[in-house]
Design a protein around this motif. Structure first.
Motif, short mmCIF file in Angstrom:
data_model
loop_
_atom_site.label_atom_id
_atom_site.label_comp_id
_atom_site.label_asym_id
_atom_site.label_seq_id
_atom_site.Cartn_x
_atom_site.Cartn_y
_atom_site.Cartn_z
N ARG A 124 29.48 28.01 -29.11
CA ARG A 124 28.30 28.55 -28.42
C ARG A 124 27.55 27.44 -27.70
O ARG A 124 27.09 27.61 -26.56
N ARG A 125 27.45 26.30 -28.36
CA ARG A 125 26.72 25.18 -27.76
C ARG A 125 27.49 24.62 -26.56
O ARG A 125 26.89 24.22 -25.57
N ARG A 154 29.41 26.36 -24.57
CA ARG A 154 29.19 27.32 -23.48
C ARG A 154 27.85 27.07 -22.79
O ARG A 154 27.72 27.22 -21.58
N ALA A 155 26.84 26.68 -23.59
CA ALA A 155 25.51 26.46 -23.04
C ALA A 155 25.39 25.12 -22.32
O ALA A 155 24.68 25.01 -21.31
#
Length: 263
Positions: free
Chosen positions: A13-14, A16-17
């Motif tokens: 998730r990180r 992707r961010a």
């Protein structure tokens, strides 16, 4: 808080961010016009081209992954990894690496022109770069040149020169999908109870994509860290430092140092 980098959902998730943040920062730097320290002008010229290539390749990869493509994107991942690493090599090796890159590119263009002229019936022969030999100041300079060309031609040789041979298996795995190997066929074949079946979507691709999404910000950070110090003001430094901290990456990942000397 420092997060552990690895193949886990939180890290994914990180990643992707972080990727869009790195790309936006790079776009802002280039759109405002870059200033280059005089002593680095010749090195920055090819570096800037490679930097744009790595950034746009990363954008293409994210787009393909988001659309559900997996093994089909492997050639682009291979390009991203190879170019970001070569940017470190070029920035680290300086002017001799620029000469090696030019020599290698001229060799490629001569061979292409030869192939064209031998197989195509053109009104005029395809032009090719001169074959005039490079004049070296001394035997040591020639030895350095030959080693640099060898590293550029062979990614395995390049990563070993920096003591990071463990990177090559990732590159080799992606290479299997960049060439006409059994990997590109097997991805769509299934043997079930002794029967051969076909699938329209590659099997097992999701696991590879999870791992490769982690490599995207790493490659982008390596590329940015290679060129940014050669630009006036080191403009990518704040973005690099924050992204490294956010992802829990060690500082040793950037600005790789040679373990195999040039001479």
């Amino acid at each position: 808080m420092v997060y552990k980098f690895g193949p886990n959902e939180q890290c994914l998730r990180r990643c992707r961010a972080v990727v869009p943040v790195i790309l936006r920062a790079a776009e802002q730097v280039t759109s405002q016009g870059v200033r280059v320290l005089f002593e680095h002008q010749d090195v920055v010229r090819p570096l800037m081209g490679w930097w744009q290539f790595t950034n746009r390749t990363a954008q293409a990869l994210v787009s393909l992954y988001d659309q559900g493509y997996t093994v089909e994107a492997a050639p682009l991942m291979r390009n991203l990894l190879g170019h970001s690493y070569a940017m470190n090599w070029l920035a680290d090796s300086g002017e001799p690496a620029v000469v090696a890159l030019t020599d290698y590119w001229n060799e490629h263009r001569r061979k292409l022109a030869q192939n064209v002229n031998e197989t195509w019936n053109l009104p005029e022969p395809a032009p090719a770069p001169s074959e005039d030999p490079i004049v070296f100041a001394n035997p040591e300079s020639e030895q350095i040149h030959r080693r640099l060309v060898g590293e550029l031609k062979n990614f395995d040789t390049m990563v070993k020169a920096y003591g990071t041979a463990d990177v090559y298996p990732v590159y080799r795995h992606q290479s299997a999908y960049s060439h006409t190997t059994g990997a590109t066929a097997d991805a769509f074949l299934i043997v079930d109870d002794g029967k051969l079946k076909f699938t329209t979507e590659p099997k097992g691709g999701e696991a590879d994509i999870t791992a490769e999404r982690l490599w995207i910000p790493v490659a982008l950070l390596q590329a940015a860290a290679a060129i940014s110090p050669l630009l006036v003001g080191n403009p990518m430094k704040p973005t690099i430092e924050k992204a490294m901290s956010d992802l829990g990456l060690p500082p040793t990942l950037l600005n790789l140092q040679r373990t195999r000397p040039l001479i």
